[in-house]
Design a protein around this motif. Structure first.
Motif, PDB file in Angstrom:
ATOM      1  N   LEU A  36       0.807  -1.225   0.000  1.00  0.00           N
ATOM      2  CA  LEU A  36       0.000   0.000   0.000  1.00  0.00           C
ATOM      3  C   LEU A  36       0.837   1.270   0.000  1.00  0.00           C
ATOM      4  CD1 LEU A  36      -2.811  -1.005   2.497  1.00  0.00           C
ATOM      5  CD2 LEU A  36      -2.938  -0.879   0.016  1.00  0.00           C
ATOM      6  N   LEU A  37       1.980   1.255   0.669  1.00  0.00           N
ATOM      7  CA  LEU A  37       2.758   2.485   0.821  1.00  0.00           C
ATOM      8  C   LEU A  37       3.832   2.676  -0.247  1.00  0.00           C
ATOM      9  CD1 LEU A  37       3.180   2.446   4.694  1.00  0.00           C
ATOM     10  CD2 LEU A  37       1.552   3.766   3.327  1.00  0.00           C
ATOM     11  N   ILE A  38       4.298   1.592  -0.869  1.00  0.00           N
ATOM     12  CA  ILE A  38       5.403   1.717  -1.818  1.00  0.00           C
ATOM     13  C   ILE A  38       5.020   1.231  -3.211  1.00  0.00           C
ATOM     14  CG2 ILE A  38       7.744   0.935  -2.349  1.00  0.00           C
ATOM     15  CD1 ILE A  38       8.239   0.925   0.674  1.00  0.00           C
ATOM     16  N   ALA A  39       4.495   0.013  -3.320  1.00  0.00           N
ATOM     17  CA  ALA A  39       4.273  -0.586  -4.638  1.00  0.00           C
ATOM     18  C   ALA A  39       3.162   0.120  -5.422  1.00  0.00           C
ATOM     19  CB  ALA A  39       3.972  -2.071  -4.497  1.00  0.00           C
ATOM     20  N   GLN A  40       2.011   0.345  -4.787  1.00  0.00           N
ATOM     21  CA  GLN A  40       0.894   0.972  -5.502  1.00  0.00           C
ATOM     22  C   GLN A  40       1.205   2.405  -5.941  1.00  0.00           C
ATOM     23  OE1 GLN A  40      -1.741  -0.571  -6.640  1.00  0.00           O
ATOM     24  NE2 GLN A  40      -1.060  -2.485  -5.687  1.00  0.00           N
ATOM     25  N   PRO A  41       1.783   3.258  -5.079  1.00  0.00           N
ATOM     26  CA  PRO A  41       2.133   4.608  -5.567  1.00  0.00           C
ATOM     27  C   PRO A  41       3.175   4.576  -6.683  1.00  0.00           C
ATOM     28  CG  PRO A  41       2.089   4.604  -3.179  1.00  0.00           C
ATOM     29  CD  PRO A  41       1.941   3.187  -3.623  1.00  0.00           C
TER      30      PRO A  41
END
Length: 76
Positions: A36-41
């Motif tokens: 949620l914090l690294i891959a999606q953005p």
């Protein structure tokens, strides 16, 4: 006065009852947080960048700057 004997029988099973579920919860929450914090953005940023990216324009700009050795700048 003597010390009490340590309980050795069943010690591993007793410790695993606590540590195994805890390890699964920590690893699952770490994976979820990374997603949620690294891959999606990062995926969204790449999609946004390539939505308006013109590779021919970028190539011509690099060619004019003299970055490539095998491609000469366009003579005007």
């Amino acid at each position: 006065m003597s010390l009490a004997k340590p309980m050795m029988r069943g010690m591993l099973a007793k410790r695993l009852r606590l540590h195994l579920p805890l390890a699964f919860v920590v690893s699952f929450s770490s994976a979820l947080a990374f997603n949620l914090l690294i891959a999606q953005p990062r995926k969204r940023a790449y999609a946004e960048f390539y939505k308006n990216y013109d590779s021919v324009k970028d190539f011509n700009a690099m060619r004019e700057a003299g970055i490539f050795e095998s491609v000469r700048p366009i003579e005007k």
